[in-house]
Structures are given as structure tokens and as C-alpha cells.
Enzyme design. Structure first.
Site, PDB file in Angstrom:
ATOM      1  N   SER A  84     -17.558 -43.796  22.854  1.00 54.05           N
ATOM      2  CA  SER A  84     -17.837 -43.212  23.965  1.00 54.05           C
ATOM      3  C   SER A  84     -16.631 -43.462  24.449  1.00 54.05           C
ATOM      4  O   SER A  84     -15.987 -42.850  26.136  1.00 54.05           O
ATOM      5  CB  SER A  84     -18.864 -42.739  24.695  1.00 54.05           C
ATOM      6  OG  SER A  84     -18.805 -44.575  26.250  1.00 54.05           O
ATOM      7  N   LYS A  95     -11.871 -45.255  32.504  1.00 53.82           N
ATOM      8  CA  LYS A  95     -12.713 -44.170  32.190  1.00 53.82           C
ATOM      9  C   LYS A  95     -13.345 -43.416  33.377  1.00 53.82           C
ATOM     10  O   LYS A  95     -13.874 -44.016  34.429  1.00 53.82           O
ATOM     11  CB  LYS A  95     -13.627 -45.610  31.251  1.00 53.82           C
ATOM     12  CG  LYS A  95     -15.031 -44.109  30.316  1.00 53.82           C
ATOM     13  CD  LYS A  95     -15.214 -45.263  29.412  1.00 53.82           C
ATOM     14  CE  LYS A  95     -16.453 -44.280  28.624  1.00 53.82           C
ATOM     15  NZ  LYS A  95     -17.202 -45.796  27.327  1.00 53.82           N
ATOM     16  N   SER A 103     -19.219 -49.197  21.583  1.00 50.92           N
ATOM     17  CA  SER A 103     -18.297 -47.617  22.551  1.00 50.92           C
ATOM     18  C   SER A 103     -17.278 -48.016  22.641  1.00 50.92           C
ATOM     19  O   SER A 103     -15.962 -47.307  22.823  1.00 50.92           O
ATOM     20  CB  SER A 103     -19.098 -46.962  23.387  1.00 50.92           C
ATOM     21  OG  SER A 103     -19.884 -46.272  23.534  1.00 50.92           O
TER      22      SER A 103
END
Length: 483
Positions: free
Chosen positions: A147, A71, A171
Site C-alpha cells: 500500500s 504516507k 506494503s
């Protein structure tokens, strides 16, 4: 190795093929890159790929040769950009590996790119100004969640079998639910945040992965768990490897169900129907399922205010640090409206108010812990609705202050944040799907502190009883007709 063959294996399966010499790491990586090229323009999940170094995997590495994505926040890879999904940090290159990255390397993973995240991971949909929206592989007009939305979309679309994710308010679990994946948020302190941070968002955030199979998440958690020197938290050592737990019988569990979200948020009919089917499945497996009354130890308004203060105060400190490091202004040229509003709100959170918010965190943790005396596991929908259309979260966002944005996120995701506040493990399992749209629906299961093993046993049982591997999105890297 053809892409259609590649997407038929999870990470453990690919590693086994490599170990037996049936396919080379280079062939597996080439298939992953072709999958990324095939679906990349349609889902916008991978913001950058790079050439990998031809380094032999460490001896005994369980996932040697398996392609992987990290990520764009939460993990640092030496010599690679980490821009946090924000114009404020655009162009930033990490100087050294973080502890987590070192553990990914030791597992044998071949990390060849990074996935999209909303700006500073400050949303539960992935639609940053820096790289544009990430689209849900099941329906390109819908959100992939956040996220860790880029990670979720990339795994669901077959680019990689598992990908790095983080979770401070859901997330990791939210993208897992939106994309039909498995995702487990570990106990606070299970995976180190070091060495650059001791904790993130005042202990709300944890590191992890999303994956298509339960065993991949279990094997990866085995490899990334454990403290680093100086860590402020630690989690109890498991009695056995998580990879072993997946195939073990969970026994007859006492499962308490919360059909409606805290704060009065009503669960939409498709999700309520899915919850009923999940309950029926659990009962057929011998579990004792009853509706539970679970208090947070604080009223909803008090809870939302505390989370807003914790998150915005931490956000403000991070923004100030980034602005100073890159000599950039803090304004609408570098930050999106909701992030800028959060920054300004966080600047006004005083020390005593932050300490009071930590007191609420303690009360919520103590209250939820008591409920795990009565129940082995708590069950909720991961989310109260199907994945929303892209753009929905941004509607009217420019009129919200920092508190208003956090209140909006809690309203759209009323089940997840409490377990971040408490620091206890919770997982999203794609037990079922909506018959009308075909969209996956995640069910959240939570357990007491350090009880990831119990969750993995239950997840393994559910995966066997209601397999989800055969449910694939329209944007499936191995389905030429869908491309």
C-alpha cells in the site's frame, strides 16, 4: 541546486551538504519541489504538497534539511490532511502529531507533502478511487505496488531520497521490489504506533521507510525506533546503531532459500532466474546457501482464513469509527468494492473466531522462530512475478467477498505476509533486474526477532557487491531527455 544534482544524493549525503554549508535547506527543498512538479503528472505518487514552516532543525539532527514525504495513512501531522486514500475520510485534518511524526521532525526532515495509498491501505497496488492510480516509474503502465505505492514511486522517481511507508502484509517491501528500492520491515514493536493506536491490524502492521540506499533506511530506523508509554509490544534494544551495522562484515551466514511461495504459487521464470543470480552472488560472498523446507505451523488455507479474519475485523472497526466521525454512510458512495466487501465480511467475524485467528498468528510465529535456529537468514523472492499491469488486481473484484480479496492478495504476494504474522524483520533488496524488460526485481531476506542488525549488515554487503544506485527508471527527475 539543480534537480540533476539533487537526485544524485541520498538523504545522508544531502544532510552532509547542508551541514557543511555547501547548500541551504531552502535550495534542497526547491529542488525536491521541482522534481515533484517534473514527474508528478506522470506517476501520480504525491497527492498533496504544502508550504513548510521555517523552523530550525533540532540540534544534532542527523537529517537536517532533507526533504521528506509521509504516507496518507499511518502517521498524523498536525494541521495537515490525512484522508487514508478514501472518500470516507476525505477532508480529514489531523489535530496533533503522532509519535512517529514527532520523531521525523526531531530527525530534521522537511516534510512537504503526502503520498498516495490505496483505500485504507487495503491492497498491494495503489489505485484508489479518491486520487487515481499511481504509476510505476520504470513502466507507466504497471503497478507501483502497495500500500506504500506512492512512497515507492516518489522515491524511485527522485522526488525524495526516502519516504515514510507502512507494512501490514508486505506494503513496504512490495513497493520497494516494484520500484527498485531498499525497504526493511522492522520487528513488531520496534516503532511505536502511538498515541492513537496501540497496534494496527492486530499487530500485523509496522512503520518504516523506503529508500534508495541502505544507509538511509538504517539512519531513519535509528531515529524512529523505541517505545512510547503504553505500547503493547517492545523489541529488544540493538547492540549498536543500525547506521554502524551497514558497513560491518556480516560474516558467513547460513541462508535458507524458499524458491516457491507458500500455498503452491509458482515463481515466474524471470523472478526464478533472478533468484538464481542472487544465490550465486551470495555464494561468491562466502555465504552458505541451501534450499530450505519452511513450514508455517498451519496449512495455507488455515493461514489465509486467519489473516482474512484479522484484517477484515480490524477494517470493519475502522470503517465504523470513520463513518461515525464524519457522519457518512458506509456504502459504494464512500468505499470501493473490495473495501466494502471486506467491511461486510469483518462484521461477521465473531469474537471467538478472532481469538482463534490470533492463535494461528501465535502458531506461525512460533514455527518460523524455530527455523531461525537452523538458518541465520531466509531468502525468498519478494514477489513471484514482475510488477503487474494497472487494473489487474481489480479484475473481477466486485464478485469477491472479503475472504476472496485477502486470498487474492496472498496469492499474488505469497512470501511477505508470514513475516507480518510472525512479527519478525524482513527486507526487500533490489539485488538484480530483469534483463528483458529492465524492471527491478526484489529479493526478500528475513531474520529472527530483533535481528535487524544482521539484515542491515547483509544489505550493506550486497549494496557494495551489486550496486543498484546506477539503475534508474525512465521517469528520472534528473534526466531531462526522459521527461
Amino acid at each position: 541546486m539543480k534537480v540533476s544534482e539533487y537526485v544524485g544524493h541520498d538523504a545522508v549525503g544531502l544532510a552532509d551538504l547542508v551541514a557543511r554549508g555547501e547548500v541551504s535547506p531552502a535550495e534542497v527543498e526547491a529542488a525536491a519541489r521541482e522534481a515533484a512538479r517534473s514527474v508528478g503528472p506522470r506517476i501520480n505518487a504525491v497527492v498533496e504538497t504544502w508550504e513548510t514552516r521555517d523552523e530550525p532543525a533540532p540540534g544534532g539532527a542527523p537529517l537536517a534539511g532533507v526533504p521528506f514525504l509521509i504516507k496518507d495513512i499511518g502517521v498524523a501531522m498536525a494541521g495537515r490532511r490525512m484522508e487514508l486514500g478514501s472518500r470516507l475520510a476525505a477532508g480529514h485534518v489531523a489535530q496533533a502529531d503522532s509519535a512517529l511524526m514527532r520523531r521525523f521532525r526531531r530527525a530534521g526532515l522537511v516534510t512537504f507533502g503526502r503520498t498516495a495509498t490505496p483505500e485504507l491501505a487495503y491492497s498491494i497496488t495503489t489505485e484508489p478511487a479518491l486520487y487515481g492510480p499511481t504509476r510505476n516509474p520504470w513502466d507507466l503502465g504497471r503497478s507501483a505496488g502497495g500500500s506504500s505505492g506512492g512512497a515507492g514511486a516518489a522515491v524511485a522517481a527522485g522526488v525524495v531520497p526516502a519516504a515514510h511507508a507502512t507494512d501490514a502484509a508486505g506494503s513496504l517491501r512490495i513497493p520497494a521490489a516494484h520500484n527498485g528500492l531498499f525497504g526493511l520491515k522492522a520487528t513488531r514493536g520496534r516503532v511505536s504506533m502511538g498515541p492513537g493506536a496501540d497496534e494496527l491490524f492486530s499487530g500485523l502492521a509496522v512503520q518504516g521507510v523506503v529508500s534508495r540506499t541502505v544507509r538511509d533506511s538504517a539512519v531513519l530506523l535509528d531515529r524512529i525506533s523505541g517505545p512510547e508509554p503504553g505500547d503493547p509490544y517492545s523489541a529488544p534494544e540493538p547492540s549498536r546503531a543500525y547506521a554502524e551495522e551497514v558497513s560491518r562484515d556480516p560474516g558467513a551466514l547460513r541462508i535458507g532459500v524458499l524458491p516457491q511461495g507458500w500455498g503452491g504459487r509458482r515463481t515466474a521464470p524471470p523472478v526464478a532466474d533472478a533468484l538464481s543470480r542472487a544465490v550465486a552472488l551470495l555464494e561468491s560472498l562466502g555465504h552458505r546457501v541451501t534450499e530450505a523446507q519452511v513450514g508455517l505451523g498451519a496449512d495455507w488455507e488455515e493461514f489465509v482464513l486467519a489473516t482474512a479474519r484479522l484484517m477484515t475485523a480490524n477494517l470493519a472497526a475502522s470503517v465504523d469509527e470513520l463513518a461515525a466521525a464524519f457522519d457518512r454512510p458506509v456504502d459504494s458512495s464512500t468505499l470501493e468494492a473490495e473495501t466494502l466487501a471486506g467491511y461486510r465480511y469483518g462484521q461477521r467475524v465473531t469474537g471467538p473466531r478472532l481469538v482463534a485467528a490470533l492463535g494461528i498468528r501465535n502458531r506461525v510465529g512460533r514455527s518460523l522462530a524455530r527455523h531461525f535456529d537452523a538458518y541465520d537468514v531466509l531468502l525468498t523472492p519478494t514477489l513471484p512475478e514482475l510488477p503487474p499491469a494497472l487494473g489487474v488486481y481489480a479484475e473481477g473484484a466486485e464478485a469477491l467477498d472479503g475472504f476472496g480479496w485477502i486470498a487474492r492478495l496472498n496469492d499474488r504476494s505469497p512470501f511477505t505476509m508470514a513475516f507480518n504474522v510472525a512479527g519478525t524483520p524482513a527486507m526487500s533488496v533490489p539485488v538484480t533486474a530483469d534483463p528483458g524488460t529492465g524492471l527491478p526485481i526484489g529479493m526478500q531476506f528475513a531474520a529472527g526477532h530483533g535481528r535487524e542488525g544482521r539484515l542491515f549488515r547483509l544489505a550493506g554487503q550486497l549494496e557494495q557487491a551489486s550496486p543498484w544506485a546506477g539503475r534508474t527508471p525512465a521517469v528520472w527527475a534528473g534526466d531531462a531527455a526522459a521527461l
